[in-house]
Design a protein around this motif. Sequence first.
Motif, PDB file in Angstrom:
ATOM      1  N   VAL A  50      42.851 129.363 104.644  1.00 27.92           N
ATOM      2  CA  VAL A  50      42.014 129.232 103.451  1.00 27.92           C
ATOM      3  C   VAL A  50      40.723 128.491 103.788  1.00 27.92           C
ATOM      4  O   VAL A  50      39.616 128.956 103.487  1.00 27.92           O
ATOM      5  N   GLN A  51      40.869 127.340 104.433  1.00 27.17           N
ATOM      6  CA  GLN A  51      39.687 126.543 104.751  1.00 27.17           C
ATOM      7  C   GLN A  51      38.803 127.236 105.777  1.00 27.17           C
ATOM      8  O   GLN A  51      37.580 127.155 105.707  1.00 27.17           O
ATOM      9  N   GLN A  70      44.978 124.191 100.787  1.00 23.31           N
ATOM     10  CA  GLN A  70      43.604 123.881 101.174  1.00 23.31           C
ATOM     11  C   GLN A  70      43.291 122.405 100.986  1.00 23.31           C
ATOM     12  O   GLN A  70      42.680 121.769 101.848  1.00 23.31           O
ATOM     13  N   GLU A 108      44.769 120.376 103.737  1.00 24.84           N
ATOM     14  CA  GLU A 108      44.039 120.467 104.998  1.00 24.84           C
ATOM     15  C   GLU A 108      42.804 119.569 104.997  1.00 24.84           C
ATOM     16  O   GLU A 108      42.511 118.905 106.002  1.00 24.84           O
ATOM     17  N   LEU A 160      38.685 122.804  97.382  1.00 20.00           N
ATOM     18  CA  LEU A 160      38.715 124.007  96.562  1.00 20.00           C
ATOM     19  C   LEU A 160      38.998 123.604  95.118  1.00 20.00           C
ATOM     20  O   LEU A 160      39.759 122.679  94.858  1.00 20.00           O
TER      21      LEU A 160
END
Length: 499
Positions: A336-337, A371, A374, A390
Amino acid sequence: MNDAFSSACPCCLPNRGLSRRQFLCTTAAGVAAAPALASGVIGSAEAAPRAQAGRPILIKGGCVLSLDRAVGDFEQADVLVEGKKITAVKPNISAPNAQVIDAKNRIVMPGLVDTHRHMWQGFLRNVLPDGSLEDYRNVVQRTFGAKMVPDDVYAADLLSALGAIDSGVTCILDWSHIGNSPEHSDACVKGLQESGIRAVFAYGAGQNESGRVMEIATSKYPGDIGRLRKQYFSSDDQLTTLYLAALGGSPEATFAQFKAARDVGARISIHVGVGEFGRNALLEKLDALKGLKDDTTYIHCCTLNDTEWKLIKDTGGTVSIAGYVETLMGHGNPPVQKAIDLGIRPSLSVDVETSVPNDFFTQMRTVLSLQKNEVWARRLGGQKDAGKFLTAREVVEFATIEGARANGLDKKIGSLTPGKEADIIMLRTDLLNVLPINNAIGAVVTSMTAQNVDTVLIAGKVVKRNGKLVGVDMNRIAKLGRDAQARNYKAANVPDKRI
């Protein structure tokens, strides 16, 4: 959306001031609701599934999340549907001839869009809750899948599609790697069409005991895509559209599959960057063959190298992330990141119901938490440029408009935009898992489940109302699923046990 709008209150028009009421998105005050006994109110699952005799449908007085910056979001507004299309989104719409759906205590928003689900496994739900990717290949693909007959996959696709609709997913890409024969593919298409869902049929290879699926004598993959195009997908102006589910393999074999799709004007979806096998630099090799274009969705992408990520970005490809299954089965860290760092806005997918819940609320929550974790980990590790968190709104966009884009349908669906087709869901805000509402987007992402899905429209047709699917014989569906399950277990020589 730009940062200013993304961080704004989810229930207010752009540039409005923030107030407590604008967080609530209930309809107890403000615009007067339509009279409860107004002529033409759709009040039960048995009501006409499309506007009677061409009459419009007016969704009245809900908290509207359009997911379109130009349209905005509303604490309370109406949505007018005429035929298949949305024609207006604003407060106080006057439509005297319309059937009215009362949206009081409902969030009205675009239907959710899944960009990758293996729907031929519909009656194998939760069969492998603890399995790894290798377990999945051995049990689901090489044992059950190798022995499926067309009647099995018809039942599975129909069951999976209805389950998706029930949970608020109005558009789904069926990554159909069960093309054991042309009859198997035909059965999948039949199940999708019968369900009433908006579906992208991604035609794929088959399954056998060895895993060497290109050796299946009865499979016509990938050449049968030409017949499928002519027989089922001659028009793009229909609920079912065509992709190719690229098997992969050597760069040359993959390129040949891509060419088969492009020869008939079909877009492409492919698994890449999955576990150790995904560290093979396939995208670099395909790029050397001039094989990468903007017609391709890349699934998972967990173990791609930096060059491959840049190639996706530079060639305009789209990305599908299935965060729950990726962490469960060992695909690698859901990227995602990584996507966000490169300016790629991913779509979301369920992947396999054999191990993963079928609802998209779980997917949204999973991606948001992964996310954020992370970024927190980077910060705790002392990294100064750890990245931005996010937002819940961005996750909803991944689940709607970005999904529509990856499925090649963003001009048709993905937002409540006048002129687009009416794929709409209404979510209950008066249930104990969410009331009282403090933030509409927050409720959708953090608290809701399939039980909140009250009403679903697909292309202007009401397919779920008052929490029940419209016109579906559940006794028949249950029997189809049980019969297929028993038949497949017997053919695969697997003991039919529940514990």
